[in-house]
Design a protein around this motif. Structure first.
Motif, mmCIF file in Angstrom:
data_model
loop_
_atom_site.group_PDB
_atom_site.id
_atom_site.type_symbol
_atom_site.label_atom_id
_atom_site.label_comp_id
_atom_site.label_asym_id
_atom_site.label_seq_id
_atom_site.Cartn_x
_atom_site.Cartn_y
_atom_site.Cartn_z
ATOM 1 N N HIS A 94 -2.347 2.782 6.635
ATOM 2 C CA HIS A 94 -2.021 3.395 5.431
ATOM 3 C C HIS A 94 -3.238 3.007 4.262
ATOM 4 O O HIS A 94 -4.140 2.349 4.354
ATOM 5 C CB HIS A 94 -0.869 2.645 4.663
ATOM 6 N N ASP A 127 -6.527 -4.650 4.494
ATOM 7 C CA ASP A 127 -5.100 -4.040 4.284
ATOM 8 C C ASP A 127 -4.957 -2.842 3.525
ATOM 9 O O ASP A 127 -4.832 -3.010 2.349
ATOM 10 C CB ASP A 127 -4.154 -5.173 3.849
ATOM 11 N N ASP A 128 -5.310 -1.519 3.930
ATOM 12 C CA ASP A 128 -5.253 -1.485 5.423
ATOM 13 C C ASP A 128 -6.380 -0.200 5.674
ATOM 14 O O ASP A 128 -6.527 0.714 6.518
ATOM 15 C CB ASP A 128 -4.147 -1.172 5.982
ATOM 16 N N GLU A 161 2.870 2.602 1.805
ATOM 17 C CA GLU A 161 3.522 1.469 2.654
ATOM 18 C C GLU A 161 3.463 0.257 1.603
ATOM 19 O O GLU A 161 4.480 -0.570 1.709
ATOM 20 C CB GLU A 161 2.246 1.066 3.607
ATOM 21 N N GLU A 162 2.801 -0.082 0.549
ATOM 22 C CA GLU A 162 2.692 -1.253 -0.250
ATOM 23 C C GLU A 162 4.093 -1.140 -1.140
ATOM 24 O O GLU A 162 4.233 -2.169 -1.873
ATOM 25 C CB GLU A 162 1.524 -1.603 -0.758
ATOM 26 N N ASP A 188 -2.159 -1.974 11.163
ATOM 27 C CA ASP A 188 -1.773 -2.638 10.076
ATOM 28 C C ASP A 188 -1.189 -3.984 10.042
ATOM 29 O O ASP A 188 -0.651 -4.504 9.297
ATOM 30 C CB ASP A 188 -0.625 -1.946 9.228
HETATM 31 ZN ZN LIG Z 1 -0.427 -3.089 4.991
#
Ligand SMILES: [Zn+2]
Length: 475
Positions: A94, A127-128, A161-162, A188
């Motif tokens: 991501h 990340d990431d 994603e976060e 990830d």
């Molecule tokens: Zn991540």
């Protein structure tokens, strides 16, 4: 074990030769503050998607495009599918990041990459964004040398994603056919330790509530009303304290009801892992006199990977700065629960709400709002895809991977593996226990980043060796 075929050695050598390029591509991505949870950074998430699309195109992937549904942040996808009969791997990472948190607690600007002690510091390094760059670098190493890939490759770099992948379900519904694959590779997750790769087969889920208690219409003078009017902050503090036991383990009513403890075989495997408690304490920066939480009769990794845990991630009363001698009218907290294996997160949210409502003192008004509920995920870490990953990681790192759990949550994994008929999911990635992902001074170990790219180049070859027809039905 046979020797590495020449084209594999050549591709891996190219990945090493091109490492400086991968590093500068990562710098470019880190400079874009693609904070998906902050409406002020929508344009940056878009810019980050565009930069990722450029990166994928430059690596030789085809049909690179940005996709979004329901106004969500952009996913970037691309593919190379010219290996008929060979398996198809879906490479996931991501490109969005967490907010920087307290910027003044960073040693340097979170969005200006800085190298020190073999690590690259900056928000999104581990990340990431390094995951996205690793996918591109492995593909490029093959296409630049062999002119083709050993298996079919699809790439998907998510932009939300976060914030818990809010449009993932409709996205999958709309694009499942385009993304259909035989194995997932998610970059990830992370390594067991610096220099030792990890293969993650177990994740915890996530749920929680916002709880607010109110006593009065507005704040009151604590000298005039104190002694008669209850303090909402202390009321809330007592309620929150009742959520855990003396070890700090979750203890709210019903929180263990559907928990599936690991069996004897899994416990034995975990017990055989190096119990590097001191190294973890150092990596976490735990102060000298502080005892670790959790029932000491339960192994550290069982506590970290499988069991439910309660955390108060936000609390509102009155800030100390500007406070005066008054009883505030209301207090609130956001209570987050890492969901244990086998647990129904919606049931846990209900149990948590019921527990808090039953303990509000003195008749204060209480309001509880439940948060998103994601179940835990795990798979059986055996079979052709895990064997392939193990060989590739041994080749890339020179050390066998540790089969590990992670206490965090990747909501994407379960639904995605299910959408394609329960295909195997390989979780590895660029982080290590000292990466401080989501925290201040997030960083990436550059040596491990290099080894990850080399491992991925090997893994494309290993996946290409698998004969699909033969194993259909038993994978
Ligand atoms: Zn991540």
């Amino acid at each position: 074990m046979s020797t590495v075929p020449r084209e594999v050695a050549t591709a891996v050598a190219a990945a090493h030769d091109d490492f400086a390029d991968a590093r500068s591509e990562l710098d470019t991505l880190v400079r874009i503050p693609s904070i998906s949870g902050d409406p002020d950074h929508v344009a940056d998430v878009d810019a980050s998607a565009a930069a990722v699309a450029d990166l994928l195109r430059a690596s030789g992937l085809e049909d690179v495009r940005e996709l979004r549904v329901d106004g969500g942040h952009p996913y970037v996808v691309g593919e190379w599918c010219h290996a008929p009969g060979a398996p198809t791997v879906l490479l996931y990472a991501h490109h969005d990041v967490q907010p920087p948190g307290y910027v003044d607690r960073w040693t340097s600007d979170p969005f200006e990459p800085r190298e020190a002690d073999g690590r690259l510091f900056g928000r999104g390094t581990a990340d990431d964004k390094a995951g996205a760059v690793a996918h591109a670098a492995a593909v490029r190493a093959w296409l630049r040398t062999a002119g083709e890939l050993p298996c079919n490759v699809k790439v998907m770099i998510e932009g939300e994603e976060e914030i818990g992948s809010p449009t993932l379900a409709p996205f999958l519904q709309a694009h499942a056919a385009e993304l259909q694959s035989d194995v997932l590779l998610l970059a990830d997750a992370g390594n067991w330790a610096v220099g030792t790769p990890g293969l993650t087969y177990s994740l915890r889920g996530l749920c929680g509530v916002d709880v607010r208690v109110r006593a009065t219409d507005g704040p009151l003078h604590s000298g005039m009303a104190g002694g008669a009017v209850p303090d909402p902050v202390l009321a809330l503090a007592g309620m929150l304290a009742s959520l855990i036991d003396e070890y700090g383990d979750a203890a709210f009513d019903g929180c263990w009801d559907d928990y599936e403890a690991p069996g004897d075989a899994e416990r034995a495997r975990i017990a055989a892992l190096p119990q590097h408690v001191d190294a973890l304490r150092r990596a976490w920066g735990v102060r000298d006199g502080v005892t670790l939480a959790g029932d000491p009769a339960v192994s550290l990794f069982e506590r970290l990977w499988f069991r439910p845990v309660v955390t108060v991630i936000g609390i509102d009363g009155h800030p100390i700065a500007g406070s005066s001698n008054q009883i505030v009218a209301q207090a609130a907290a956001r209570v987050s629960v890492r969901v244990g294996r086998g647990q129904d997160p919606a049931r846990l949210n209900d149990a948590l709400a019921r527990h808090l409502r039953a303990r509000v003192p003195l008749g204060l008004e209480i309001e509880v709002t439940t948060l998103d509920a994601v179940p835990a995920w795990h798979c059986d870490p055996t079979g052709w895809a895990f064997d392939a990953a193990e060989r590739a990681l041994v080749a890339g790192f020179g050390v066998a991977p540790v089969c590990m759990g992670v206490g965090g949550t990747i909501p994407f994994v379960g639904p995605f593996a299910d959408a394609f008929g329960g295909i195997p999911a390989l979780l590895l990635g660029p982080a290590d226990p000292g990466s401080r992902i989501h925290g201040e001074d997030e960083s990436l170990h550059l040596g491990d980043f290099r080894s990850l790219i080399a491992s991925e180049a090997h893994l494309l070859h290993e996946i290409g060796l698998h004969e699909l027809a033969q194993s259909a039905g038993v994978r």
